[in-house]
Enzyme design. Structure first.
Site, mmCIF file in Angstrom:
data_model
loop_
_atom_site.group_PDB
_atom_site.id
_atom_site.type_symbol
_atom_site.label_atom_id
_atom_site.label_comp_id
_atom_site.label_asym_id
_atom_site.label_seq_id
_atom_site.Cartn_x
_atom_site.Cartn_y
_atom_site.Cartn_z
ATOM 1 N N SER A 238 -8.785 6.919 8.019
ATOM 2 C CA SER A 238 -8.316 7.257 9.519
ATOM 3 C C SER A 238 -6.922 7.667 9.442
ATOM 4 O O SER A 238 -6.094 7.111 8.320
ATOM 5 C CB SER A 238 -8.626 6.251 10.321
ATOM 6 O OG SER A 238 -7.687 5.147 10.119
ATOM 7 N N LYS A 239 -6.298 8.174 10.304
ATOM 8 C CA LYS A 239 -4.729 8.490 10.623
ATOM 9 C C LYS A 239 -4.106 7.257 10.339
ATOM 10 O O LYS A 239 -3.016 7.296 9.886
ATOM 11 C CB LYS A 239 -4.859 8.958 11.986
ATOM 12 C CG LYS A 239 -5.025 10.400 12.381
ATOM 13 C CD LYS A 239 -4.372 11.252 12.938
ATOM 14 C CE LYS A 239 -4.622 12.668 13.145
ATOM 15 N NZ LYS A 239 -3.232 13.543 12.773
ATOM 16 N N ARG A 240 -4.464 6.162 11.152
ATOM 17 C CA ARG A 240 -3.913 4.905 10.685
ATOM 18 C C ARG A 240 -3.324 4.617 9.288
ATOM 19 O O ARG A 240 -2.304 3.930 9.065
ATOM 20 C CB ARG A 240 -4.688 3.552 11.215
ATOM 21 C CG ARG A 240 -4.181 2.412 11.296
ATOM 22 C CD ARG A 240 -5.168 1.430 12.218
ATOM 23 N NE ARG A 240 -6.651 1.482 11.551
ATOM 24 C CZ ARG A 240 -7.203 0.841 10.511
ATOM 25 N NH1 ARG A 240 -6.369 -0.027 10.316
ATOM 26 N NH2 ARG A 240 -8.403 1.114 10.326
ATOM 27 N N HIS A 241 -4.210 5.241 8.276
ATOM 28 C CA HIS A 241 -3.966 4.947 6.755
ATOM 29 C C HIS A 241 -3.024 6.170 6.363
ATOM 30 O O HIS A 241 -2.906 6.053 5.223
ATOM 31 C CB HIS A 241 -5.125 5.069 5.953
ATOM 32 C CG HIS A 241 -6.246 4.012 6.319
ATOM 33 N ND1 HIS A 241 -7.356 4.300 7.018
ATOM 34 C CD2 HIS A 241 -6.120 2.619 6.365
ATOM 35 C CE1 HIS A 241 -8.005 3.105 7.131
ATOM 36 N NE2 HIS A 241 -7.244 2.019 6.719
ATOM 37 N N GLY A 242 -2.555 6.771 7.251
ATOM 38 C CA GLY A 242 -1.844 7.979 6.758
ATOM 39 C C GLY A 242 -2.276 9.149 6.442
ATOM 40 O O GLY A 242 -1.752 9.973 5.483
#
Ligand code: GLU
Length: 468
Positions: A238-242
């Protein structure tokens, strides 16, 4: 292998993400390795979610990544008649039939199956009714009653699915539109695709597509389903992971060759080699060594990979790529844009210390302000601009002022002489000098900084810090 033809078939419902980009890279490399063809097809049949701006963005990302395609672009929405001509062929040969069941009836069949612990499926009740076309009627594929669909996946190995797991799927909806699996088979056949590499979220479609090929009497291509890219915590990426869209990496100043290199290695290997030129990737990527286990996205490794390419590329090329980021950051020198030579010099000084082009451009900022506007890091100033070191800065201003050519080697020699003549250690003056020149404890080699700043600006900085 001769005549390898691959394709990438994005749905324009969003920007190109790294998972899709990796699939595209694999397809492109396989075609280029075998001297074959790589096609691009826009699967825009989801009329509600498909947007032209996403098609444009996907194409721009493909170009940026260097993934050129052969032949014209194909849009699925422009090929409805073609798909239906194949549906007609299946109706004529008895491999398909008209079905008058309403969606509610089909749902009831599924419910019934579920209630009896069976796989929800259409029960084939219109198979032998010999219906013709009519309002609300769809067309279904008449699949074999027994047997298995078997294929040898390029990534996952042999996959066998019993036909009892499948049902007489709809190939043309009641509104006259072909279904997704039908369109894909027709397209892949018409485009002469020999190898279908795609995400493994499509692996359950493959037995259905094979049944359509068989019913049409067409050769079945080879399939390869690549596992998803996971986040560093091995959960869904996800975006959270960059993880971002390719276009966002581009905006952040990543190099396309670094992203390509990093993504190829996520799911493919060639011994333990990590860095490849494009020519090497094409030479080594033959469709083998694709990893069936899902790989985890590692932002630090991507950064490492990017730093490597930034370090290795010709300076003039790096400078040309960095310039737009310099402009975007609003940086100029004495109120005018940087000259090419200046941009190259700065790239040479800072590239070892930057992870991407954007950081690189921003790192130039302290060298492009005027002495009076340079901001000091409070801690560095408090620690390094002591009374004793300020006296050294005042003295050094005289020493450097006496340098005739103001080149880095000359400034370095003058600094070394000052240190040894006064019985000092380098650390007695270097932190103060660095704070005076950069405003903080970072940056490149001191003589290089001074040479870039030039005599007037260097002396102005030393004098300002000496007074601080
Ligand atoms: N349009 C599909 C997707 O974006 C690709 C299907 C395929 O490659 O067969 O997931």
């Amino acid at each position: 292998m001769s005549n390898v033809v691959t394709r990438f078939a994005p749905s324009p419902t969003g920007h190109l993400h790294i998972g899709g980009a990796r699939t595209a890279i694999f397809c492109w490399l396989l075609a280029r390795h075998y001297g074959g063809q790589f096609h691009l097809r826009i699967e825009d049949t989801d009329l509600l979610r498909s947007k032209q701006e996403y098609t444009d963005s996907i194409l721009a990302s493909m170009r940026w990544l260097g993934l050129d395609w052969d032949g014209p672009l194909n849009y699925q929405t422009q090929r409805t008649e073609l798909y239906n001509s194949y549906v007609d062929r299946l109706l004529e040969t008895g491999h398909a039939y008209w079905c008058s069941c309403t969606p509610e009836e089909v749902e009831a069949m599924r419910e019934h199956a579920r209630a009896h612990g069976l796989k929800p499926r259409y029960d084939g009740r219109c198979r032998d009714k010999n219906l013709g076309p009519g309002e609300g009627r769809c067309v279904r594929l008449r699949i074999p009653q027994t047997g298995k669909v078997v294929f040898d996946d390029m990534v996952k190995g042999k996959i066998a699915v019993d036909v009892s797991e499948l049902d007489d799927m709809v190939i043309r909806r009641a509104d006259g539109m072909p279904t997704y699996n039908m369109a894909v088979v027709v397209d892949d056949h018409e485009m002469g695709i020999t190898h279908v590499i795609r995400g493994d979220d499509h692996v359950s479609n493959t037995p259905r597509q094979i049944l359509i090929y068989e019913a049409l009497g067409l050769p079945v291509p080879r399939f390869g389903h690549v596992p998803m890219i996971l986040g560093p915590d091995r959960q869904k990426l996800s975006k959270r992971h960059g993880a971002r869209a390719v276009i966002e990496y581009q905006r952040d100043g990543l190099l396309p060759q670094a992203l390509v290199n990093y993504l190829v290695r996520l799911g493919w290997s060639h011994g333990d080699q990590e860095i490849f030129t494009q020519e090497e990737l094409i030479r080594f990527f033959d469709g083998s060594n694709l990893n069936p286990a899902a790989a985890a996205f590692d932002p630090a490794k991507l950064e490492w990979c990017n730093a490597h390419f930034m370090r290795e590329m010709p300076l003039a090329e790096l400078a040309a790529l960095t310039r737009p980021f310099v402009e975007e950051a609003g940086l100029s020198r004495h109120g005018r844009p940087l000259e090419d030579g200046e941009c190259e010099t700065l790239c040479g000084m800072f590239r070892e210390r930057s992870a991407n082009l954007k950081d690189l451009a921003h790192s130039f900022a302290p060298l492009l302000t005027e002495a009076a506007e340079l901001t000091y890091d409070e801690k560095a100033a408090a620690k390094n601009l002591t009374e004793a070191s300020r006296a050294h800065l005042a003295a050094l201003s005289g020493v450097f002022g006496a340098c005739a050519s103001f080149t880095a080697p000359e400034l370095e020699a003058a600094l070394n002489a000052y240190v040894s003549d006064n019985g000092l250690k380098f650390k007695d003056v270097a932190p103060a000098l660095r704070t005076a020149l950069m405003g903080f404890m970072g940056g490149p080699h001191l003589p290089e900084i001074m040479a870039f700043l030039g005599r007037e600006e260097t002396l102005a900085r030393l004098e300002r810090a000496a007074r601080a």
